[in-house]
Motif scaffolding. Structure first.
Motif, PDB file in Angstrom:
ATOM      1  N   THR A 276       0.792  -1.225   0.000  1.00  0.00           N
ATOM      2  CA  THR A 276       0.000   0.000   0.000  1.00  0.00           C
ATOM      3  C   THR A 276       0.827   1.281   0.000  1.00  0.00           C
ATOM      4  O   THR A 276       0.617   2.174  -0.829  1.00  0.00           O
TER       5      THR A 276
ATOM      6  N   PHE B 275      -6.623   3.822   2.267  1.00  0.00           N
ATOM      7  CA  PHE B 275      -7.278   3.038   1.224  1.00  0.00           C
ATOM      8  C   PHE B 275      -7.640   3.919   0.025  1.00  0.00           C
ATOM      9  O   PHE B 275      -7.402   3.549  -1.133  1.00  0.00           O
ATOM     10  N   HIS B 276      -8.204   5.090   0.290  1.00  0.00           N
ATOM     11  CA  HIS B 276      -8.638   5.947  -0.816  1.00  0.00           C
ATOM     12  C   HIS B 276      -7.446   6.603  -1.518  1.00  0.00           C
ATOM     13  O   HIS B 276      -7.486   6.822  -2.739  1.00  0.00           O
TER      14      HIS B 276
ATOM     15  N   SER C 180      -6.272   4.001  -3.833  1.00  0.00           N
ATOM     16  CA  SER C 180      -7.184   3.897  -4.970  1.00  0.00           C
ATOM     17  C   SER C 180      -6.927   5.011  -5.986  1.00  0.00           C
ATOM     18  O   SER C 180      -6.907   4.771  -7.199  1.00  0.00           O
TER      19      SER C 180
ATOM     20  N   ARG D 142      -5.594   4.616  -9.895  1.00  0.00           N
ATOM     21  CA  ARG D 142      -6.377   5.132 -11.020  1.00  0.00           C
ATOM     22  C   ARG D 142      -5.633   6.179 -11.843  1.00  0.00           C
ATOM     23  O   ARG D 142      -5.749   6.218 -13.064  1.00  0.00           O
TER      24      ARG D 142
ATOM     25  N   HIS E  75     -10.439  -6.148  -6.874  1.00  0.00           N
ATOM     26  CA  HIS E  75     -10.008  -4.752  -6.950  1.00  0.00           C
ATOM     27  C   HIS E  75     -10.451  -4.038  -8.224  1.00  0.00           C
ATOM     28  O   HIS E  75     -10.146  -2.853  -8.381  1.00  0.00           O
TER      29      HIS E  75
ATOM     30  N   ARG F 243     -11.866  -0.536  -8.001  1.00  0.00           N
ATOM     31  CA  ARG F 243     -10.964   0.515  -7.525  1.00  0.00           C
ATOM     32  C   ARG F 243     -10.143   1.142  -8.640  1.00  0.00           C
ATOM     33  O   ARG F 243      -9.750   2.302  -8.535  1.00  0.00           O
TER      34      ARG F 243
END
Length: 415
Positions: free
Chosen positions: A137, A173-174, A177, A181, A198, A201
């Protein structure tokens, strides 16, 4: 090859914040090991691999194995770890240094540490890397930022088909994401269940599935096998059940211990070896003591000699509550062991009726029954184990694994 420690300074307090151990001298989810385009020339390719930590874990194990294979193909690799507290004797750090790989420790305070991102970006620019690959992460966030600042294409890697609610952080988490992206050129996952989990996401960013791969360990002699068993369980002569992995909640080890306890009256000479270390070690030892299993359940701690331990065993069991694509399960198959595993992550893709049995997670009774059926039928265990090893040789072969990565790297660099 000897290695030297060099330091850079990330903060104004002049404490070393980057340590480099340098050598002295397509879109869709359906890609397996088939190459997807014209094969490129790997000579001269330089890859930065960025990971949260080099301490024990499946991601670290696969990154180290991939690095070894890439070096054999003429690809230059530099490793960046975002933690500074890596144990100098840690197995993966030692293996990377023995390969002559430059390893840089790049710590910082807090996730949104833009000074660290800028320094890391400068290191990437100075290194003239062709591609950045991030793992886990923090690296998917900070490494992707640094790669974009350095104007180097970034591949982000995801390795879990679940979110652990005990460690869930909405901001983190965001942020990940958003990085997936908008900062990554491609998303790399090591299992089909991970790609499916996933997909919401990552939006329209192409996701590539390249499953894990392992090498087949050599078959031991009878004397070597017996010695490995003695080192693991002493003089016990009954069937040896083994499970390898971090001692964490996700692995479901209390379920496995309970399932083994239910077997013991019928198989009093059986042994269970749990190989690994982690935050649940004390809890598991207490659980073993409470069930009176101290003479038959062995918690070995982290070990570097996993293949000999596997080939010395009789049955591999995974009781995981959630998984991605388990490296340890694949290694158990490669060692020629029949498999009992829970129906989570990519286990349904890996374990067939010809190689083992799948049961529901969090169901010790089902786990115990599946183990009992196999232990009562040694000839079935032998057939399943042989088929498991053959399945790894045919579908999860490390020899073709690296070239698949190289082809993917070339595809991403060329976009």
């Amino acid at each position: 090859m000897a290695a030297r420690l060099t330091t850079d300074y990330f903060h104004a307090d002049r404490r070393p914040r980057l340590h480099c151990f340098a050598p002295a001298s397509a879109t869709g989810f359906d890609v397996d090991y088939q190459t997807t385009g014209a094969r490129c020339t790997e000579a001269g390719m330089k890859i930065a691999q960025i990971i949260d930590t080099l301490n024990w874990g499946g991601a670290q194990k696969m990154m180290t194995a991939l690095t070894r294979e890439l070096l054999a193909h003429g690809v230059e690799v530099v490793i960046f770890s975002l933690e500074s507290d890596t144990d100098p004797s840690a197995v993966f750090l030692l293996q990377l240094r023995q390969m002559g790989v430059e390893v840089c420790l790049c710590p910082g305070h807090g996730l949104l540490n833009f000074t660290r991102v800028q320094r890391l970006a400068q290191k990437l620019r100075d290194g003239h890397f062709d591609l950045v690959q991030t793992y886990l992460t923090y690296s998917n966030i900070l490494g992707a930022m640094a790669g974009r600042l350095a104007r180097i294409p970034v591949i982000a890697s995801i390795r879990s088909a679940a979110v652990d609610p005990r460690h869930y952080n909405p901001l983190r988490f965001h942020l990940e994401s958003l990085s997936l992206r908008f900062l990554a050129r491609g998303i790399l996952v090591n299992g089909y269940s991970i790609a499916e989990f996933h997909a919401p996401r990552v939006g329209k960013i192409p996701v590539r599935v390249i499953p894990n791969a392992v090498s087949l360990p050599p078959r031991p002699t009878a004397e070597e096998r017996q010695q490995a068993r003695r080192d693991l369980i002493g003089a016990r002569n009954g069937p040896l059940i083994i499970s390898v992995g971090r001692l964490s909640h996700a692995k479901g080890y209390p379920d496995l211990i309970d399932a083994f306890a239910a077997l013991l009256p019928d198989f009093p000479d059986a042994s269970l070896a749990l190989v690994g270390s982690g935050e649940m070690e004390t809890v598991l030892r207490d659980h073993v003591e409470s069930l009176g299993l101290r003479e038959s359940v062995f918690l070995t701690g982290a070990r570097q000699d996993i293949p000999p331990l596997l080939t010395a065993s009789d049955l591999y069991v995974s009781a995981s509550h959630w998984e991605g694509m388990s490296v340890a399960l694949l290694e158990g198959m490669a060692a020629g062991l029949p498999i009992v595993a829970t129906y989570v992550g990519d286990a349904p893709y890996m374990v067939t009726r010809e190689t083992g049995t799948l049961v529901a997670p969090r169901a010790p009774e089902e786990l115990s029954h599946a183990m009992r059926v196999l232990l009562e039928n040694p000839s079935l265990m032998q057939r399943l184990g042989q088929a498991a090893r053959q399945r790894v040789a045919e579908h999860y072969n490390a020899a073709t694994w690296a070239q698949t990565f190289i082809d993917y790297y070339c595809e991403m660099i060329g976009k």
